[in-house]
Motif scaffolding. Structure first.
Motif, PDB file in Angstrom:
ATOM      1  N   TYR A  39       0.824  -1.210   0.000  1.00  0.00           N
ATOM      2  CA  TYR A  39       0.000   0.000   0.000  1.00  0.00           C
ATOM      3  C   TYR A  39       0.860   1.264   0.000  1.00  0.00           C
ATOM      4  O   TYR A  39       0.514   2.258  -0.630  1.00  0.00           O
ATOM      5  CB  TYR A  39      -0.944   0.015   1.202  1.00  0.00           C
ATOM      6  N   ASP A  42       1.951   1.677  -3.519  1.00  0.00           N
ATOM      7  CA  ASP A  42       0.817   2.143  -4.332  1.00  0.00           C
ATOM      8  C   ASP A  42       0.631   3.648  -4.151  1.00  0.00           C
ATOM      9  O   ASP A  42       0.471   4.391  -5.121  1.00  0.00           O
ATOM     10  CB  ASP A  42      -0.474   1.423  -3.933  1.00  0.00           C
ATOM     11  N   LYS A 143       6.860  -2.255  -8.611  1.00  0.00           N
ATOM     12  CA  LYS A 143       6.599  -0.828  -8.388  1.00  0.00           C
ATOM     13  C   LYS A 143       7.901  -0.068  -8.170  1.00  0.00           C
ATOM     14  O   LYS A 143       8.071   1.045  -8.684  1.00  0.00           O
ATOM     15  CB  LYS A 143       5.651  -0.655  -7.207  1.00  0.00           C
TER      16      LYS A 143
END
Length: 173
Positions: A39, A42, A143
């Motif tokens: 998270y 993100d 990511k």
């Protein structure tokens, strides 16, 4: 007084410290591989993509080239790693395999022995289950790599812009 020229590629101490902080956060996220770290990445990507898009709209010159390239290449890498570019013939990137293999070594599969029976005959079976941390770690790795690829492309774009500007100035003189 001579006019100061812009450096082709410049890393000040603030930039180097920010890159080191990012590397430390990425390493911590990959090592622990929890949903919370996913998270965090993100959120970091949303902030980075949104901020770079806004910055590319309001900056000028080499800064605009930097922020626009950061936005475009980070987004393209994310799309390529999430198989969104399959219709274009892009089936995956070599870094995907490297990240997956690294995560499988860092977070190996879970094995345990179960007592089972077949036709009334008991036996012990070794069960191998994939480690969920390997999947989450891979997502964090993708990511992180998207941000790294975006930053590399952004610095190259900025350098190319500065070189092009110097050529224009040299031909106009």
């Amino acid at each position: 007084m001579a006019e100061q020229r812009e450096a082709i590629i410049r890393f000040d101490i603030r930039t180097i410290l920010a890159l080191m902080a990012f590397a430390a956060i990425a390493a911590a996220g990959i090592a622990s591989a929890t949903q919370g770290w996913s998270y965090v990445f993100d959120s970091l990507l949303v902030l980075l993509l949104g901020g770079s898009l806004v910055a590319s709209a309001f900056c000028i010159g080499s800064r605009r080239a930097f922020w626009f390239a950061l936005f475009v290449f980070t987004l393209l890498y994310l799309l390529a790693t999430h198989n969104s570019l399959k219709p274009l013939g892009i089936r995956g990137l070599p870094t995907n395999t490297w990240i997956r293999n690294t995560m499988n070594r860092l977070h190996p599969a879970i094995t345990h022995v179960e007592n089972r029976s077949r036709r009334g005959v008991p036996y012990k079976a070794t069960v191998i289950e994939p480690n969920p941390k390997a999947y989450v770690g891979s997502q964090i790795g993708y990511k992180s790599m998207a941000i790294v690829v975006g930053l590399i492309a952004a610095y190259i774009s900025r350098a190319l812009y500065v070189i092009a500007q110097r050529r224009v100035e040299a031909t106009s003189d």
